[in-house]
Scaffold this motif. Structure first.
Motif, PDB file in Angstrom:
ATOM      1  N   ARG A  59     -78.527  -2.512  -2.187  1.00 47.74           N
ATOM      2  CA  ARG A  59     -78.757  -3.943  -1.908  1.00 47.74           C
ATOM      3  C   ARG A  59     -79.629  -4.135  -0.660  1.00 47.74           C
ATOM      4  O   ARG A  59     -79.443  -5.058   0.127  1.00 47.74           O
ATOM      5  CB  ARG A  59     -77.433  -4.718  -1.772  1.00 47.74           C
ATOM      6  N   HIS A  72     -81.132  -8.686  -4.602  1.00 51.21           N
ATOM      7  CA  HIS A  72     -80.794  -9.289  -3.308  1.00 51.21           C
ATOM      8  C   HIS A  72     -81.896  -9.007  -2.293  1.00 51.21           C
ATOM      9  O   HIS A  72     -82.524  -7.946  -2.326  1.00 51.21           O
ATOM     10  CB  HIS A  72     -79.483  -8.703  -2.773  1.00 51.21           C
ATOM     11  N   LEU A  77     -73.638  -0.350   6.644  1.00 49.89           N
ATOM     12  CA  LEU A  77     -72.333  -0.173   7.290  1.00 49.89           C
ATOM     13  C   LEU A  77     -71.909   1.292   7.337  1.00 49.89           C
ATOM     14  O   LEU A  77     -71.101   1.666   8.177  1.00 49.89           O
ATOM     15  CB  LEU A  77     -71.281  -1.021   6.568  1.00 49.89           C
ATOM     16  N   SER A  78     -72.491   2.118   6.453  1.00 52.22           N
ATOM     17  CA  SER A  78     -72.090   3.533   6.443  1.00 52.22           C
ATOM     18  C   SER A  78     -72.550   4.247   7.704  1.00 52.22           C
ATOM     19  O   SER A  78     -72.076   5.336   8.019  1.00 52.22           O
ATOM     20  CB  SER A  78     -72.645   4.243   5.204  1.00 52.22           C
ATOM     21  N   PRO A  91     -71.241 -11.986   7.814  1.00 50.13           N
ATOM     22  CA  PRO A  91     -69.893 -11.427   7.679  1.00 50.13           C
ATOM     23  C   PRO A  91     -69.449 -10.567   8.854  1.00 50.13           C
ATOM     24  O   PRO A  91     -68.413  -9.909   8.767  1.00 50.13           O
ATOM     25  CB  PRO A  91     -70.000 -10.583   6.391  1.00 50.13           C
ATOM     26  N   ARG A 142     -66.079  -8.230   9.477  1.00 54.06           N
ATOM     27  CA  ARG A 142     -66.165  -6.766   9.620  1.00 54.06           C
ATOM     28  C   ARG A 142     -65.725  -6.311  11.008  1.00 54.06           C
ATOM     29  O   ARG A 142     -65.799  -5.126  11.335  1.00 54.06           O
ATOM     30  CB  ARG A 142     -67.603  -6.280   9.400  1.00 54.06           C
ATOM     31  N   PHE A 161     -70.283  -7.800  15.694  1.00 53.47           N
ATOM     32  CA  PHE A 161     -71.038  -8.970  16.168  1.00 53.47           C
ATOM     33  C   PHE A 161     -72.479  -8.776  15.715  1.00 53.47           C
ATOM     34  O   PHE A 161     -72.873  -7.658  15.384  1.00 53.47           O
ATOM     35  CB  PHE A 161     -70.955  -9.027  17.708  1.00 53.47           C
TER      36      PHE A 161
HETATM   37  C1  1HE Z   1     -73.820  -1.331   1.223  1.00 51.90           C
HETATM   38  C2  1HE Z   1     -73.948  -2.540   1.924  1.00 51.90           C
HETATM   39  C3  1HE Z   1     -74.053  -2.477   3.332  1.00 51.90           C
HETATM   40  C4  1HE Z   1     -73.844  -2.987  -0.175  1.00 51.90           C
HETATM   41  N1  1HE Z   1     -74.008  -1.257   3.922  1.00 51.90           N
HETATM   42  N2  1HE Z   1     -73.778  -0.139   1.841  1.00 51.90           N
HETATM   43  N3  1HE Z   1     -73.184  -6.574   5.477  1.00 51.90           N
HETATM   44  C5  1HE Z   1     -72.156  -6.925   4.703  1.00 51.90           C
HETATM   45  O1  1HE Z   1     -71.000  -6.976   5.103  1.00 51.90           O
HETATM   46  C6  1HE Z   1     -72.493  -7.180   3.267  1.00 51.90           C
HETATM   47  C7  1HE Z   1     -71.773  -6.191   2.373  1.00 51.90           C
HETATM   48  N4  1HE Z   1     -72.263  -6.258   0.986  1.00 51.90           N
HETATM   49  C8  1HE Z   1     -71.812  -7.173   0.091  1.00 51.90           C
HETATM   50  O2  1HE Z   1     -71.061  -8.088   0.401  1.00 51.90           O
HETATM   51  C9  1HE Z   1     -72.278  -6.995  -1.321  1.00 51.90           C
HETATM   52  O3  1HE Z   1     -72.720  -5.641  -1.485  1.00 51.90           O
HETATM   53  C10 1HE Z   1     -73.433  -7.953  -1.748  1.00 51.90           C
HETATM   54  C11 1HE Z   1     -72.885  -9.397  -1.851  1.00 51.90           C
HETATM   55  C12 1HE Z   1     -74.589  -7.918  -0.774  1.00 51.90           C
HETATM   56  C13 1HE Z   1     -73.981  -7.502  -3.135  1.00 51.90           C
HETATM   57  O4  1HE Z   1     -72.914  -7.387  -4.053  1.00 51.90           O
HETATM   58  P1  1HE Z   1     -73.125  -6.517  -5.380  1.00 51.90           P
HETATM   59  O5  1HE Z   1     -71.884  -6.693  -6.218  1.00 51.90           O
HETATM   60  O6  1HE Z   1     -74.430  -6.848  -5.996  1.00 51.90           O
HETATM   61  O7  1HE Z   1     -73.265  -4.970  -4.896  1.00 51.90           O
HETATM   62  P2  1HE Z   1     -72.108  -3.939  -4.448  1.00 51.90           P
HETATM   63  O8  1HE Z   1     -71.468  -3.326  -5.680  1.00 51.90           O
HETATM   64  O9  1HE Z   1     -71.176  -4.547  -3.466  1.00 51.90           O
HETATM   65  O10 1HE Z   1     -72.946  -2.830  -3.658  1.00 51.90           O
HETATM   66  C14 1HE Z   1     -73.809  -1.909  -4.332  1.00 51.90           C
HETATM   67  C15 1HE Z   1     -73.894  -0.664  -3.465  1.00 51.90           C
HETATM   68  O11 1HE Z   1     -74.472  -1.009  -2.225  1.00 51.90           O
HETATM   69  C16 1HE Z   1     -72.512  -0.114  -3.103  1.00 51.90           C
HETATM   70  O12 1HE Z   1     -72.645   1.281  -2.964  1.00 51.90           O
HETATM   71  P3  1HE Z   1     -72.188   2.311  -4.149  1.00 51.90           P
HETATM   72  O13 1HE Z   1     -72.528   3.674  -3.586  1.00 51.90           O
HETATM   73  O14 1HE Z   1     -70.733   2.043  -4.358  1.00 51.90           O
HETATM   74  O15 1HE Z   1     -73.022   1.926  -5.351  1.00 51.90           O
HETATM   75  C17 1HE Z   1     -72.214  -0.721  -1.760  1.00 51.90           C
HETATM   76  O16 1HE Z   1     -71.318   0.046  -0.982  1.00 51.90           O
HETATM   77  C18 1HE Z   1     -73.596  -0.671  -1.151  1.00 51.90           C
HETATM   78  N5  1HE Z   1     -73.750  -1.663  -0.070  1.00 51.90           N
HETATM   79  N6  1HE Z   1     -73.961  -3.551   1.036  1.00 51.90           N
HETATM   80  C19 1HE Z   1     -73.864  -0.143   3.173  1.00 51.90           C
HETATM   81  N7  1HE Z   1     -74.226  -3.556   4.086  1.00 51.90           N
HETATM   82  C20 1HE Z   1     -77.842  -5.218  13.508  1.00 51.90           C
HETATM   83  S1  1HE Z   1     -76.319  -5.822  13.345  1.00 51.90           S
HETATM   84  C21 1HE Z   1     -76.186  -6.535  11.810  1.00 51.90           C
HETATM   85  C22 1HE Z   1     -74.747  -6.675  11.414  1.00 51.90           C
HETATM   86  C23 1HE Z   1     -74.591  -6.857   9.937  1.00 51.90           C
HETATM   87  O17 1HE Z   1     -75.520  -6.869   9.188  1.00 51.90           O
HETATM   88  S2  1HE Z   1     -72.992  -7.045   9.407  1.00 51.90           S
HETATM   89  C24 1HE Z   1     -73.108  -7.397   7.720  1.00 51.90           C
HETATM   90  C25 1HE Z   1     -73.064  -6.173   6.855  1.00 51.90           C
END
Ligand code: 1HE
Length: 268
Positions: free
Chosen positions: A37, A70, A77-78, A142, A146, A149
């Motif tokens: 994503r 998206h 996050l990993s 989010p 999580r 910040f």
């Molecule tokens: C990820 C991430 C990620 C997806 N880091 N791997 N961001 C978040 O908290 C957003 C987290 N993501 C989500 O809420 C959802 O993934 C989505 C709404 C964006 C999309 O949902 P969906 O159903 O299309 O996809 P999915 O099944 O949740 O994710 C597909 C894969 O992407 C899955 O990995 P897989 O190996 O199981 O296939 C997920 O783990 C992976 N994935 N999002 C790592 N964010 C400089 S500071 C900034 C601080 C932030 O950005 S905090 C917000 C982080």
């Protein structure tokens, strides 16, 4: 215009997490990690910095979009679970440096938003100069959920779009804005139907690329800095910037063209 893009040459053509194509003055960057994503790893942030530090000489405008369903799920996050406090600071500062290079680079940047525009993805969107949203776009921060910040300049840039109060609500309660709410709140400049975002962005890019480069530079560099200054300091900088822009040959020619009725009127 969409069909005449060619892969970028040299360094910009060799990146793995960004696809970069070029059509004359328009550079198009695609976040290219759809299976995650478009979650932004440190490597992706470094690639963004590389692109905006090495734009082709003929570039006049950049368009940024995301591959897949998206725009971006934000921070990968990993990569953060085992990070120490010091590593966290350096990581955040890497984002700041890369995003400053985007906002204060040589060309205006237009971003196309669809699907998730969350966390660091929203921070990236806030770094661009113009935002085109498709109807599928939704905006979230989010970080609160999580336990972290914002670290990618969101605290400085997002309130400039929507105000501190809305950002506080999003972070404390996990509130998500849909595309229409995001347009009303100030996230997007343009809201279009799904699948129309790139076409709209390229149409805007053509207009932006047609401006005098120094004028575009003044708009993208001086305006946000003046917004950070006191009114008195800002007005002084405005006078300097306007005199510099006016003194440029391109500006003189454009004003002469209008007076000789060779240039379009406002809105035409
Ligand atoms: C990820 C991430 C990620 C997806 N880091 N791997 N961001 C978040 O908290 C957003 C987290 N993501 C989500 O809420 C959802 O993934 C989505 C709404 C964006 C999309 O949902 P969906 O159903 O299309 O996809 P999915 O099944 O949740 O994710 C597909 C894969 O992407 C899955 O990995 P897989 O190996 O199981 O296939 C997920 O783990 C992976 N994935 N999002 C790592 N964010 C400089 S500071 C900034 C601080 C932030 O950005 S905090 C917000 C982080």
């Amino acid at each position: 215009m969409t069909n005449s893009f060619r892969p970028a040459e040299g360094l910009l053509g060799q990146l793995s997490l960004l696809k970069v194509t070029v059509d004359g003055p328009v550079v198009h960057l695609r976040l290219n990690r759809p299976e995650k994503r478009n979650a932004m790893s440190g490597a992706m942030v470094r690639e963004l910095q590389t692109v905006f530090s090495n734009l082709p000489r003929e570039a006049r405008v950049a368009v940024v979009s995301g591959e897949g369903a998206h725009f971006s799920a934000g921070l990968d996050l990993s990569e953060v679970t085992e990070q120490s406090v010091a590593e966290g600071i350096f990581h955040s500062r890497l984002w700041h440096a890369a995003f400053d290079q985007i906002q204060y680079g040589p060309v205006p940047v237009i971003v196309v938003l669809h699907g998730a525009v969350v966390g660091g993805g929203l921070e990236l969107a806030a770094t661009a100069h113009l935002r085109v949203a498709e109807a599928s776009a939704f905006y979230g921060l989010p970080e609160g959920q999580r336990g972290i910040f914002v670290g990618g300049s969101g605290s400085a840039r997002i309130p400039r779009l929507i105000g501190v109060s809305r950002m506080t609500d999003m972070m404390l309660t996990g509130r998500v804005f849909d595309a229409a709410e995001g347009q009303a709140a100030g996230f997007s400049n343009y809201l279009v139907a799904d699948g129309q975002g790139l076409e709209k962005a390229f149409e805007l890019a053509r207009k932006v690329a047609g401006n005098a480069p120094l004028s575009n530079y003044a708009i993208t560099q001086a305006l946000p800095r003046i917004a950070d200054m006191s009114a008195s300091d800002g007005l002084f900088v405005e006078s300097l910037m306007s005199a510099i822009a006016q003194g440029d040959d391109a500006a003189k020619q454009r004003v002469r063209d209008f007076l000789a009725k060779r240039a379009g009127k406002v809105g035409k």
